[in-house]
Design an enzyme around this catalytic site. Sequence first.
Site, mmCIF file in Angstrom:
data_model
loop_
_atom_site.group_PDB
_atom_site.id
_atom_site.type_symbol
_atom_site.label_atom_id
_atom_site.label_comp_id
_atom_site.label_asym_id
_atom_site.label_seq_id
_atom_site.Cartn_x
_atom_site.Cartn_y
_atom_site.Cartn_z
ATOM 1 N N GLU A 119 -7.807 -5.415 -0.534
ATOM 2 C CA GLU A 119 -8.330 -6.226 -1.631
ATOM 3 C C GLU A 119 -8.260 -7.730 -1.380
ATOM 4 O O GLU A 119 -8.967 -8.494 -2.015
ATOM 5 C CB GLU A 119 -7.578 -5.891 -2.927
ATOM 6 C CG GLU A 119 -7.649 -4.434 -3.332
ATOM 7 C CD GLU A 119 -9.029 -3.989 -3.767
ATOM 8 O OE1 GLU A 119 -10.016 -4.432 -3.152
ATOM 9 O OE2 GLU A 119 -9.109 -3.190 -4.693
ATOM 10 N N HIS B 73 0.846 -1.195 0.000
ATOM 11 C CA HIS B 73 0.000 0.000 0.000
ATOM 12 C C HIS B 73 0.878 1.238 0.000
ATOM 13 O O HIS B 73 1.964 1.219 0.590
ATOM 14 C CB HIS B 73 -0.917 0.011 1.231
ATOM 15 C CG HIS B 73 -2.070 0.945 1.057
ATOM 16 N ND1 HIS B 73 -2.004 2.267 1.407
ATOM 17 C CD2 HIS B 73 -3.309 0.746 0.542
ATOM 18 C CE1 HIS B 73 -3.149 2.842 1.122
ATOM 19 N NE2 HIS B 73 -3.973 1.948 0.593
HETATM 20 N N1 ACO Z 1 4.204 -7.511 -4.463
HETATM 21 C C1 ACO Z 1 5.534 -7.463 -4.647
HETATM 22 N N2 ACO Z 1 6.285 -6.356 -4.530
HETATM 23 C C2 ACO Z 1 5.642 -5.224 -4.204
HETATM 24 C C3 ACO Z 1 4.258 -5.189 -3.996
HETATM 25 C C4 ACO Z 1 3.530 -6.385 -4.134
HETATM 26 N N3 ACO Z 1 2.234 -6.437 -3.952
HETATM 27 N N4 ACO Z 1 3.896 -3.932 -3.696
HETATM 28 C C5 ACO Z 1 5.007 -3.200 -3.716
HETATM 29 N N5 ACO Z 1 6.064 -3.975 -4.035
HETATM 30 C C6 ACO Z 1 7.450 -3.557 -4.142
HETATM 31 C C7 ACO Z 1 7.721 -2.892 -5.474
HETATM 32 O O1 ACO Z 1 8.125 -3.807 -6.456
HETATM 33 C C8 ACO Z 1 8.825 -1.927 -5.121
HETATM 34 O O2 ACO Z 1 10.040 -2.602 -5.054
HETATM 35 P P1 ACO Z 1 11.387 -1.948 -5.657
HETATM 36 O O3 ACO Z 1 11.575 -0.668 -4.892
HETATM 37 O O4 ACO Z 1 12.419 -2.982 -5.400
HETATM 38 O O5 ACO Z 1 11.096 -1.703 -7.109
HETATM 39 C C9 ACO Z 1 8.484 -1.512 -3.698
HETATM 40 O O6 ACO Z 1 7.695 -2.558 -3.156
HETATM 41 C C10 ACO Z 1 7.702 -0.226 -3.646
HETATM 42 O O7 ACO Z 1 6.665 -0.304 -4.595
HETATM 43 P P2 ACO Z 1 5.930 0.969 -5.189
HETATM 44 O O8 ACO Z 1 5.328 0.585 -6.500
HETATM 45 O O9 ACO Z 1 6.826 2.178 -5.147
HETATM 46 O O10 ACO Z 1 4.839 1.205 -4.104
HETATM 47 P P3 ACO Z 1 3.547 2.058 -4.306
HETATM 48 O O11 ACO Z 1 3.322 2.772 -3.058
HETATM 49 O O12 ACO Z 1 3.584 2.874 -5.545
HETATM 50 O O13 ACO Z 1 2.477 0.882 -4.571
HETATM 51 C C11 ACO Z 1 0.645 -0.505 -4.617
HETATM 52 C C12 ACO Z 1 1.356 0.609 -3.852
HETATM 53 C C13 ACO Z 1 0.358 -0.014 -6.038
HETATM 54 C C14 ACO Z 1 -0.673 -0.819 -3.960
HETATM 55 C C15 ACO Z 1 1.563 -1.762 -4.670
HETATM 56 O O14 ACO Z 1 1.837 -2.204 -3.353
HETATM 57 C C16 ACO Z 1 0.986 -2.878 -5.516
HETATM 58 O O15 ACO Z 1 1.184 -2.874 -6.732
HETATM 59 N N6 ACO Z 1 0.245 -3.859 -4.881
HETATM 60 C C17 ACO Z 1 -0.359 -4.935 -5.636
HETATM 61 C C18 ACO Z 1 -1.666 -4.478 -6.254
HETATM 62 C C19 ACO Z 1 -2.737 -4.275 -5.195
HETATM 63 O O16 ACO Z 1 -2.897 -5.046 -4.267
HETATM 64 N N7 ACO Z 1 -3.520 -3.179 -5.411
HETATM 65 C C20 ACO Z 1 -4.601 -2.787 -4.486
HETATM 66 C C21 ACO Z 1 -4.161 -1.680 -3.593
HETATM 67 S S1 ACO Z 1 -5.381 -1.235 -2.402
HETATM 68 C C22 ACO Z 1 -6.416 -0.184 -3.204
HETATM 69 O O17 ACO Z 1 -6.021 0.637 -4.002
HETATM 70 C C23 ACO Z 1 -7.866 -0.236 -2.978
#
Ligand code: ACO
Length: 363
Positions: A305, A246
């Site tokens: 989710e 998140h």
């Molecule tokens: N699985 C694996 N790695 C992850 C995940 C995940 N679910 N989420 C974040 N990371 C990693 C990224 O790869 C990144 O690693 P890096 O720095 O080595 O490249 C690091 O954690 C930071 O990720 P960001 O993309 O910068 O984090 P951001 O705050 O932008 O993302 C998000 C938040 C989009 C929700 C992300 O955690 C994600 O893609 N989750 C999976 C999709 C999901 O569950 N979406 C629903 C969110 S809840 C909602 O909106 C209602």
Amino acid sequence: MKNGLEDVVAAETQLSHVNGEAGQLIIRGVSLDRLVEYARFEDVVTLLFKGLLGHVAGTVELGRRLGQKRAEVFTHVLAIDDALLQLPPVDIMRALMARLPDGDDLDTALLLLAAPAVFLPAVLRLKRGQAPVAPTPALSHAADILAMLGAAMPNSREVAALDAYLVTISDHGLNASTFASRVVASTKAGLTSSVLAAISALKGPLHGGAPGPVLDMLDAIGSAENAQTWLVQALDHGERLMGFGHRVYRVRDPRADALKAALQQLAAGDLAYRDRIQLAEAVEQSALSILKVRKPDRPLDVNVEFYTALLLDALRFPRDAFTGVFAIGRMVGWLAHAREQALEGRLIRPRSHYVGPLPQQAA
Ligand code: ACO
């Protein structure tokens, strides 16, 4: 520049507060764990609209007017033709909502609140070759959604579970779709325009499009013993684990627990579902321990989710409809934020940092 506007404060709001360090969500002064205990969807609408959208005499009156709006919206179901039916449910919902008049008053807000609740069940039935079921205005919003979906009267456990879901996801600070709604509202374009932008932002898999893929993941894993290998392989292929991570929470998303509790109540005594919850718990534990090792600097925990997927599945919504159900619940937050922005905010117009080529100097 802050990539993705991370940690940038872009609005003042009295609607909700997400404390990402403590894992707490406050909706207009009430903590989510308290709210989900006593409130139905209509209570949260009353709470969030108060002072922003006309005068609502109370929850009962609001429920009555919302029921009337569901009946009014149902006349638009006739506009669903075969070409439209080929699209995913959330896209059909968005197209139908684009036909509704723009405005900035309580009447428009209630129409928009009613719209996805009526359109989604109608679309799902039409896709299955069944005739849409007309709303019953006297029912609660949650009960009527289930009745329109299944034609039979839903039982009280199902209604309570859907109510808990709608309350839990009603508002959540300045998430991507709410921000989109506020950006459009800041131009004074109107509530319909604002929520159409919000729906468009919601449907992406990094936001409200995640729960369908969560279920796909659980199906692909199949059994607790498979979890570790499957998750490691997915991460090795560069995939993200849906339902984890998140932007704001650095601990467990409090909505996950609210939804897990609702699911457990709904599924009490259902053996098939007990197995499904056990599988989800095993996947959750494996994912958390793998992510901890792989991303030691970025705390990644369960988000809303993960248990949304199981709860909506248990309520017999098909997985391609999950984003649409999310829109039914979040509509109230989008509307309240849009109104708050239009009333109190300025035009949202940030600047960009130009990194493109410069014009050639004349010789
Ligand atoms: N699985 C694996 N790695 C992850 C995940 C995940 N679910 N989420 C974040 N990371 C990693 C990224 O790869 C990144 O690693 P890096 O720095 O080595 O490249 C690091 O954690 C930071 O990720 P960001 O993309 O910068 O984090 P951001 O705050 O932008 O993302 C998000 C938040 C989009 C929700 C992300 O955690 C994600 O893609 N989750 C999976 C999709 C999901 O569950 N979406 C629903 C969110 S809840 C909602 O909106 C209602």
